[in-house]
Motif scaffolding. Structure first.
Motif, PDB file in Angstrom:
ATOM      1  N   TYR A  52       0.694  -1.133  -0.074  1.00  0.00           N
ATOM      2  CA  TYR A  52      -0.064   0.045   0.135  1.00  0.00           C
ATOM      3  C   TYR A  52       0.767   1.098   0.078  1.00  0.00           C
ATOM      4  O   TYR A  52       0.596   2.283  -0.934  1.00  0.00           O
ATOM      5  N   ILE A  53       2.071   1.208   0.946  1.00  0.00           N
ATOM      6  CA  ILE A  53       2.675   2.500   1.110  1.00  0.00           C
ATOM      7  C   ILE A  53       3.540   2.578  -0.153  1.00  0.00           C
ATOM      8  O   ILE A  53       4.056   3.657  -0.582  1.00  0.00           O
ATOM      9  N   THR A  54       3.904   1.451  -0.907  1.00  0.00           N
ATOM     10  CA  THR A  54       4.969   1.291  -1.842  1.00  0.00           C
ATOM     11  C   THR A  54       6.449   1.697  -1.593  1.00  0.00           C
ATOM     12  O   THR A  54       6.789   2.550  -0.605  1.00  0.00           O
ATOM     13  N   ARG A  55       7.237   1.355  -2.203  1.00  0.00           N
ATOM     14  CA  ARG A  55       8.489   1.369  -2.270  1.00  0.00           C
ATOM     15  C   ARG A  55       9.025   2.694  -2.746  1.00  0.00           C
ATOM     16  O   ARG A  55       8.402   2.903  -4.036  1.00  0.00           O
ATOM     17  N   MET A  56       9.910   3.300  -2.327  1.00  0.00           N
ATOM     18  CA  MET A  56      10.261   4.748  -2.944  1.00  0.00           C
ATOM     19  C   MET A  56      11.728   4.788  -3.577  1.00  0.00           C
ATOM     20  O   MET A  56      11.807   5.287  -4.562  1.00  0.00           O
ATOM     21  N   LYS A  57      12.694   3.996  -2.874  1.00  0.00           N
ATOM     22  CA  LYS A  57      14.052   4.274  -3.310  1.00  0.00           C
ATOM     23  C   LYS A  57      14.610   2.872  -3.653  1.00  0.00           C
ATOM     24  O   LYS A  57      14.134   1.660  -3.414  1.00  0.00           O
ATOM     25  N   THR A  58      15.683   2.862  -4.822  1.00  0.00           N
ATOM     26  CA  THR A  58      16.095   1.695  -5.158  1.00  0.00           C
ATOM     27  C   THR A  58      17.189   1.245  -4.496  1.00  0.00           C
ATOM     28  O   THR A  58      18.143   1.986  -3.947  1.00  0.00           O
ATOM     29  N   PRO A  59      17.803  -0.215  -4.319  1.00  0.00           N
ATOM     30  CA  PRO A  59      18.752  -0.477  -3.583  1.00  0.00           C
ATOM     31  C   PRO A  59      20.176  -0.419  -4.203  1.00  0.00           C
ATOM     32  O   PRO A  59      20.104  -0.645  -5.419  1.00  0.00           O
ATOM     33  N   PRO A  60      21.011  -0.026  -3.287  1.00  0.00           N
ATOM     34  CA  PRO A  60      20.844   0.495  -2.002  1.00  0.00           C
ATOM     35  C   PRO A  60      20.419   1.748  -1.979  1.00  0.00           C
ATOM     36  O   PRO A  60      20.573   2.605  -2.762  1.00  0.00           O
TER      37      PRO A  60
END
Length: 500
Positions: A370-378
């Motif tokens: 629901y909140i979703t990822r914002m950043k790509t790793p790392p």
């Protein structure tokens, strides 16, 4: 109301606008040949007035004060001090007087960028900013500017890389203590405040009071030779514990392969624009996420954290365990507080189970989706040295460096590694309750339930470690709140008024 997108705080956006408006030559001044007095001139002020919601307040504004004897950047190493004029009429505001009022120390740092000294004003919603609200409550405000990762000197050398931001903040506190007899307010009741990276350095300031680790840097800029410990800290969504934040982020978002983020860029005519990007992690990024996720339980378990009732907080190698349940408990508590306010829409969220007037449980995986990822790793120590945090750990001649073993070993650009001591200086976890530091007694930490800039684990670890070490902590996750700060000023100043 469901919040899907990252909201850049007004504070952070204002700093970015400032940065665009100054050229590199203007941003930093080489003032090594100049030396400033550290004595406060109590007669150098102007009388100003602010009116908010029909309430007016006159105040004395002492602005543009250089707070170190040998500034590296005069535009940022300044402090503004604001005092309600009514105090000079021998009157009180609440229980506060000219001598007893606490000193509020807000910084304007966002993204580890430079922050200018703050001023009273109105935010984008027509509400008083933290400085104006503090003055109306009778609190004296000392608002310092600090250097950040993009500052450059006249010679082109970088002058704001780590640990410049915390050094400047400590120097500002020392200026207030050095002039305690002439600056109004109680210098034994300094309360720092900041959001995002500003929340991180607020925490770092409060954790590392008087540590000798910073002394040589403070001497270099001519900081006053006195204490820099403070009374309390307010930290909104602190982007802190950077050397462990990548692992924490992937522990939380490992199953989320789709991401959504806003990118700030500058147009040809000098304006800032925000564009939303939605995409899916590459196979390489998914592999990095899996490796980073495995590192987090190892770090978490070493901390030996416990709940208030003594339950050991730990994780299995797969990332399950009491710490995860502990984190979920904060989300449930936040949802329950919202339900208690009369928000009947909670039952519409498929990841919340509500029975009667009680939040029973949440489905954690659905909540993360629901909140979703914002950043790509790392998320922080980018393998391409492309993050703001990489930029923070640069040197006078290098714009960016790695600051974790993982980032360094997986570097795609053969980046260099920051000095371990510099990395240590930027993490409050290294100083809380240690013999070499005086840690603030009182803490207020807030992080939004839809804030994706760092893992929920980071502020929870900070708050729990503080509690376990014997400090007084007011921590909560703010319901449906994105990455932002100063959104509950009435509650903040009520908390301040209750500190003893």
């Amino acid at each position: 109301m469901r919040v899907k997108d990252l909201i850049i705080s007004f504070m952070t956006l204002s700093n970015l606008l400032f940065l665009v408006s100054f050229t590199s030559a203007d941003t930093a001044l080489n003032t090594a040949s100049r030396k400033y007095s550290l004595s406060f001139d109590k007669n150098n002020y102007t009388i100003k007035e602010i009116t908010i919601n029909g309430q007016s307040l006159k105040y004395r504004a002492y602005t543009g004060i250089i707070y170190v004897a040998k500034p590296i950047d005069e535009k940022y190493q300044q402090i503004n001090i604001f005092v309600p004029e009514i105090y000079y009429e021998m009157k009180k505001i609440g229980n506060y007087t000219l001598e007893t009022a606490p000193i509020f120390l807000p910084n304007t740092v966002g993204g580890y960028l430079p922050g200018f000294p703050g001023k009273p004003g109105i935010d984008e919603n027509g509400n008083p900013n933290a400085i104006a609200a503090a003055l109306l409550k009778g609190i004296i405000v000392a608002a310092p500017g600090v250097r950040g990762r993009t500052n450059k000197g006249g010679s082109g050398l970088n002058t704001g890389k780590a640990p410049a931001c915390i050094i400047d903040l400590k120097a500002a506190v020392r200026y207030l203590r050095f002039n305690d007899k002439v600056i109004p307010g109680d210098s034994e009741r300094i309360i720092s405040n900041g959001t995002s990276a500003g929340g991180a350095i607020s925490a770092l300031l409060a954790a590392s009071g008087n540590s000798t680790d910073y002394e040589s840097y403070l001497r270099e800029i001519g900081a006053a030779d006195t204490r820099d410990d403070i009374f309390a800290a307010s930290c909104y969504c602190p982007i802190t514990n950077l050397d462990n934040a990548d692992a924490a982020y992937e522990w939380q978002f490992n199953k989320a392969i789709n991401y959504k983020k806003n990118v700030i860029s500058e147009t040809a005519d000098g304006h800032l624009q925000r564009k939303e990007i939605q995409d899916t992690l590459t196979s390489e990024q998914i592999a990095l996420s899996a490796k980073l996720k495995l590192l987090f339980p190892f770090y978490l378990n070493k901390l030996n954290l416990k709940t208030e009732n003594g339950t050991q907080l730990s994780l299995t190698q797969e990332g399950e365990g009491t710490f995860k349940e502990y984190l979920i408990g904060f989300i449930i508590k936040s949802a329950q507080a919202e339900l208690d306010k009369g928000n009947s829409n909670l039952s519409s969220f498929e990841w919340i189970t509500v029975k009667g007037n009680k939040v029973i449980s949440i489905n954690y995986d659905r909540f993360i989706a629901y909140i979703t990822r914002m950043k790509t790793p790392p998320a922080f120590d980018g393998v391409d040295l492309g993050t703001g945090e990489n930029d923070l750990f640069g040197t006078g001649t290098l714009n960016a460096q790695h600051f974790t073993d993982f980032g360094y070993k997986n570097s795609t650009v053969k980046g260099k590694m920051a000095e371990p001591q510099i990395v240590k200086l930027m993490n409050p976890m290294n100083y809380i309750g240690t013999k070499d530091a005086v840690t603030a007694k009182y803490w207020r930490i807030r992080h939004g339930t839809v804030d994706r800039d760092t893992s929920f684990a980071i502020p929870i670890i900070l708050a729990t470690h503080l509690k376990n070490t014997g400090y007084m902590v007011d921590f909560s996750l703010s319901w449906d709140r994105p990455h932002s700060g100063d959104y509950d000023l009435d509650e903040l100043f009520e908390w301040i008024s209750g500190l003893k």
